[in-house]
Structures are given as structure tokens and as C-alpha cells.
Design a protein around this motif. Sequence first.
Motif, PDB file in Angstrom:
ATOM      1  N   PRO A  71     -26.208 -18.338  -2.241  1.00 42.66           N
ATOM      2  CA  PRO A  71     -24.932 -19.042  -2.367  1.00 42.66           C
ATOM      3  C   PRO A  71     -23.754 -18.102  -2.107  1.00 42.66           C
ATOM      4  CG  PRO A  71     -25.837 -18.611  -4.544  1.00 42.66           C
ATOM      5  CD  PRO A  71     -26.880 -18.164  -3.549  1.00 42.66           C
ATOM      6  N   GLU A  72     -22.657 -18.689  -1.701  1.00 46.65           N
ATOM      7  CA  GLU A  72     -21.421 -17.937  -1.475  1.00 46.65           C
ATOM      8  C   GLU A  72     -21.096 -17.100  -2.713  1.00 46.65           C
ATOM      9  OE1 GLU A  72     -17.951 -17.161   0.989  1.00 46.65           O
ATOM     10  OE2 GLU A  72     -19.957 -17.883   1.377  1.00 46.65           O
ATOM     11  N   GLY A  73     -20.731 -15.842  -2.486  1.00 40.96           N
ATOM     12  CA  GLY A  73     -20.367 -14.948  -3.582  1.00 40.96           C
ATOM     13  C   GLY A  73     -21.522 -14.136  -4.147  1.00 40.96           C
ATOM     14  N   SER A  74     -22.752 -14.371  -3.688  1.00 45.68           N
ATOM     15  CA  SER A  74     -23.899 -13.571  -4.147  1.00 45.68           C
ATOM     16  C   SER A  74     -23.653 -12.103  -3.820  1.00 45.68           C
ATOM     17  CB  SER A  74     -25.179 -14.027  -3.436  1.00 45.68           C
ATOM     18  OG  SER A  74     -25.530 -15.328  -3.778  1.00 45.68           O
ATOM     19  N   ARG A  75     -24.046 -11.216  -4.742  1.00 52.02           N
ATOM     20  CA  ARG A  75     -23.781  -9.788  -4.526  1.00 52.02           C
ATOM     21  C   ARG A  75     -24.998  -8.933  -4.837  1.00 52.02           C
ATOM     22  NH1 ARG A  75     -18.663  -9.121  -8.272  1.00 52.02           N
ATOM     23  NH2 ARG A  75     -20.091 -10.279  -9.565  1.00 52.02           N
ATOM     24  N   THR A 102     -22.064  -8.683  -0.017  1.00 51.42           N
ATOM     25  CA  THR A 102     -21.538  -9.884  -0.662  1.00 51.42           C
ATOM     26  C   THR A 102     -21.582 -11.049   0.314  1.00 51.42           C
ATOM     27  OG1 THR A 102     -19.993  -8.557  -1.978  1.00 51.42           O
ATOM     28  CG2 THR A 102     -19.515 -10.907  -1.802  1.00 51.42           C
ATOM     29  N   LYS A 103     -22.146 -12.175  -0.104  1.00 50.59           N
ATOM     30  CA  LYS A 103     -22.183 -13.375   0.738  1.00 50.59           C
ATOM     31  C   LYS A 103     -20.762 -13.891   0.881  1.00 50.59           C
ATOM     32  CE  LYS A 103     -24.532 -16.688   2.835  1.00 50.59           C
ATOM     33  NZ  LYS A 103     -25.545 -16.510   3.828  1.00 50.59           N
ATOM     34  N   ASP A 104     -20.281 -13.945   2.137  1.00 45.43           N
ATOM     35  CA  ASP A 104     -18.898 -14.331   2.407  1.00 45.43           C
ATOM     36  C   ASP A 104     -18.854 -15.017   3.770  1.00 45.43           C
ATOM     37  OD1 ASP A 104     -16.187 -14.528   3.021  1.00 45.43           O
ATOM     38  OD2 ASP A 104     -15.728 -12.458   2.495  1.00 45.43           O
TER      39      ASP A 104
END
Length: 155
Positions: A71-75, A102-104
Motif C-alpha cells: 500500500p501507498e506509504g509502506s516503508r 517508501t511506496k510513493d
Amino acid sequence: MKGIAWAVALLSVAAAATAHAAGASLPKGYEKWDMSKEKVIADKSSLFYGIHNIYVDKKAMTAYRKGGPYPEGSRFVVVQHTIKDVGGKPSKGKRSMIVLMTKDKKQTATGGWLFAGFTAEGKPSGVDTVKNCYECHLKEAGSRDLVISRYADFR
């Protein structure tokens, strides 16, 4: 002329990805996230030669267990140490590098991930995020949402 315009466009996208990564910072408290066991990379020609641990935030962990997508924002944060010999066994030496992923979705030049490299002290390293990060992740884990490590190797 078309070829020149295409090359300029690619260079602009790569420069933008590197510039954005340069403004990235390490997340506060990442040391409290789930941490992997130590992994030893003994290949001295590898950028990741050393002993490292992977830290995964809560948002990414559920997807990590399944192998993605994230998901967006995963780090993810990888902390790398040098290797020192202690009694004939490789052991952690000094911290040598820290990497953030970071997922962006805005990071189109790097497959929807922001990659950033930091020195041992946490200062931006200026690593080329397209050449040194994205290209390797695409080659090694293109089918796993660009995450090279696997949860099975985490613990």
C-alpha cells in the motif's frame, strides 16, 4: 530530433527522482519497527557487501508476509554494517550505510517507490536512485512490487 527529445525526457525524470530522494529523510523511530535477522552479503563487489538488517513498518508488514503488492506509504529501512572477523566468524562492524524505500505513486521514474541512501550518520549520500536502486530492484523483484527481500528470509 525525436531521439534527442526522448533522451532529454528520460534524463529529466531520472534527475527529478534523484533530487526528490535527496530531500528524503529517515523516519523517526524506525529502529522500533519489526527487524529482520542479520543477513551477510559476502560478495565484496556488491554495493551491499556487509551485514545488514531490514526494518519494516506496520503498513508494509501485512503485504510483506504475502509478497506484495504494497500500500501507498509502506516503508523499509536497511541498515548495513561492515564485516569484521571475530574468531573466524563474520560479525557486525561499524554502521556503513542506511537505505530507505517508501511506496510513493508519484515516483514514476522508480516504479512507484522512493529510494534514498544515507551515510552511517544518517545524512543523504547522493546515491543515484535510478541506477543504484531502481534498476536492481526491477531486475531482481519486478514481479514482487520491487521488494527484493522476502518475509520467509526475514526471521
